[in-house]
Write a protein that holds these residues in place. Structure first.
Motif, short mmCIF file in Angstrom:
data_model
loop_
_atom_site.label_atom_id
_atom_site.label_comp_id
_atom_site.label_asym_id
_atom_site.label_seq_id
_atom_site.Cartn_x
_atom_site.Cartn_y
_atom_site.Cartn_z
N PHE A 158 0.76 -1.24 0.20
CA PHE A 158 0.02 0.09 0.12
C PHE A 158 0.90 1.20 0.26
N SER A 159 0.97 2.38 -0.91
CA SER A 159 1.17 3.49 -0.86
C SER A 159 -0.03 4.31 -1.04
N GLY A 160 1.02 5.83 -0.28
CA GLY A 160 0.40 7.17 -0.93
C GLY A 160 -0.88 7.38 -1.95
N GLY A 161 0.09 6.68 -2.52
CA GLY A 161 -0.42 7.22 -3.86
C GLY A 161 0.61 9.00 -4.18
N MET A 162 0.04 9.05 -6.11
CA MET A 162 1.01 10.27 -6.97
C MET A 162 1.23 11.93 -6.31
N ILE A 163 -0.11 11.82 -5.36
CA ILE A 163 -0.42 12.98 -5.09
C ILE A 163 0.73 13.67 -3.16
N PRO A 164 0.37 12.76 -3.01
CA PRO A 164 1.10 12.60 -0.99
C PRO A 164 2.41 12.82 -1.34
N ASP A 165 2.79 12.04 -2.04
CA ASP A 165 4.17 12.66 -2.79
C ASP A 165 4.90 13.22 -3.14
N TYR A 166 3.73 13.78 -4.38
CA TYR A 166 4.26 15.21 -4.86
C TYR A 166 4.64 16.65 -3.46
N LEU A 167 3.59 15.90 -2.59
CA LEU A 167 2.93 17.55 -1.56
C LEU A 167 4.90 17.30 -0.35
N LEU A 168 4.96 16.11 -0.43
CA LEU A 168 5.49 15.18 0.49
C LEU A 168 7.42 15.59 0.20
N ILE A 169 7.03 16.11 -1.28
CA ILE A 169 9.12 16.63 -1.41
C ILE A 169 8.78 17.99 -1.72
N LYS A 170 7.61 18.12 -2.46
CA LYS A 170 7.16 19.55 -1.87
C LYS A 170 8.06 20.33 -0.21
N ASN A 171 7.12 19.92 0.65
CA ASN A 171 6.98 20.22 1.42
C ASN A 171 8.73 19.80 2.19
N LEU A 172 9.77 19.52 1.77
CA LEU A 172 11.13 18.58 1.23
C LEU A 172 11.97 19.96 1.11
N GLY A 173 11.72 20.03 0.05
CA GLY A 173 12.13 21.72 -0.82
C GLY A 173 13.25 20.61 -1.57
N LEU A 174 12.44 19.71 -2.24
CA LEU A 174 13.02 18.72 -3.37
C LEU A 174 12.42 18.75 -4.10
N ILE A 175 11.56 19.76 -4.70
CA ILE A 175 11.07 19.99 -5.77
C ILE A 175 12.68 20.90 -7.31
#
Length: 297
Positions: free
Chosen positions: A121-138
Motif C-alpha cells: 500500500f502507498s499514499g499515491g502520486m499526490i501525497p508523494d508530490y506534496l511530501l517532496i514539495k514540503n521537503l523542498g526537493l522540487i
C-alpha cells in the motif's frame, strides 16, 4: 552397451547444442535487428523483410540524437543518478535486512508486517508530490533518489539470504569480541556477494530506466535525465513526420531522410549501453542470489 551409451550421449549433445544455438539466435536476432535498423537509411527501414545487414551504414539517427544540446548533460545526470541511487538502495537494504534476519530481534514480526504493509500500500502520486514539495526537493536531483531508497522487496530477498548463512560464523566472531557492525562489514557482506550483486543490478536497471519522477519533480533542463530528453525528441519527430505525411499526401514519412523507427532503434542502443556493459560482470551472481534469497522465509 558402451557403444550404445556413447551414441546416446553423442545424440543428446548434438540435440542440446542445436537447441541452444537456435535459442541464442532467437535472443540475439532482435538485438541485431535493432542495430541494423539504427544504421539504415529511410528506404531500407521502410521496406519489409529480414534485414541482416544494412545496404549502407548511415549514422544519421545517432547524429540526430546527439544534435540535442541537453542529451550529453542528461546522459551524465542519468549515470550519476544510477550510481548514487544504487549505492543508497544497497546500503539501506543491507542495514534493514541484517537486523530482520535475526530471530531474536525484539518485535521482529511487527517490523516485518510494517514493511509488508508499506510494500503493498502507498499514499499515491499526490501525497508523494506534496511530501517532496514540503521537503523542498522540487527541481532537486535528490527527488530522483530518496523516494526509492528503501525497497521492501529487496529487503525481503536479502533478509532471506542472510538467514541461510551459517550462524557459526557470527557466533565465533562474537566470541572473539567483534561487534555486530564489524560482523556485518567483515563477514556477512563478503559472503553475500550474490544477493548484493543481484539487488545492485535491479536497482541500477530501475534508476536507469525510470523517468516519471524526473517528469514530475524536475523543471530545469540541466537536471533532467536521458529518458526525458529522448522522449521529447521522439515526440517532436513523430509530430513532424505526421505533419509531413499530411502535407505530402501520405508519402512524407517514407520520403524523409530519417524515419521515426531509425531514431527509436538508435535510442534503444544509446539507452541500454551501460546496462549491457555491466550485466556480464553481475550475471554470474544473479541466479544464485535470487534463488537462495527467495527460498527461505
Amino acid at each position: 552397451m558402451e557403444v550404445k551409451t556413447r551414441k546416446k550421449i553423442s545424440l543428446f549433445n548434438i540435440l542440446n547444442i542445436t537447441g541452444f544455438i537456435l535459442f541464442s539466435i532467437l535472443v540475439i536476432y532482435p538485438f541485431w535487428q535493432t542495430i541494423v535498423l539504427s544504421f539504415s537509411d529511410a528506404e531500407s527501414a521502410s521496406s519489409l523483410g529480414v534485414n541482416l545487414w544494412p545496404d549502407q551504414w548511415i549514422t544519421d539517427a545517432y547524429k540526430f540524437m546527439f544534435s540535442n544540446d541537453n542529451i550529453g548533460v542528461a546522459y551524465l545526470n542519468t549515470i550519476a543518478r544510477t550510481v548514487f541511487g544504487t549505492i543508497l538502495i544497497v546500503t539501506f537494504t543491507v542495514l534493514a535486512a541484517y537486523p530482520l534476519s535475526k530471530k531474536d530481534l525484539p518485535y521482529r514480526n511487527v517490523f516485518t508486517i510494517f514493511f509488508l504493509i508499506a510494500m503493498f500500500f502507498s499514499g499515491g502520486m499526490i501525497p508523494d508530490y506534496l511530501l517532496i514539495k514540503n521537503l523542498g526537493l522540487i527541481d532537486n536531483s535528490l527527488s530522483l533518489i530518496l523516494p526509492s531508497a528503501v525497497n521492501v522487496f529487496f529487503i525481503i530477498i536479502m533478509r532471506n539470504y542472510f538467514m541461510t548463512i551459517d550462524k557459526g560464523l557470527e557466533e565465533s566472531a562474537l566470541i572473539d569480541g567483534a561487534n555486530y557492525f564489524t560482523i556485518l562489514t567483515k563477514i556477512i557482506i563478503p559472503v553475500s556477494k550474490p544477493v548484493i550483486a543481484t539487488v545492485a543490478l535491479w536497482a541500477a536497471v530501475y534508476h536507469w530506466n525510470e523517468w516519471f519522477h524526473a517528469l514530475v519533480y524536475i523543471q530545469d533542463d540541466a537536471k533532467t535525465v536521458l529518458q526525458i530528453v529522448v522522449r521529447d525528441m521522439l515526440t517532436a519527430m513523430d509530430l513532424s513526420n505526421n505533419q509531413n505525411a499530411q502535407v505530402g499526401g501520405g508519402g512524407g514519412m517514407a520520403s524523409s531522410e530519417l524515419l521515426l523507427s531509425n531514431v527509436r532503434a538508435a535510442t534503444v542502443m544509446i539507452s541500454i549501453g551501460p546496462i549491457v556493459l555491466i550485466y556480464p560482470f553481475v550475471q554470474k551472481y544473479f541466479i544464485k542470489g535470487i534463488m537462495i534469497g527467495s527460498l527461505k522465509g
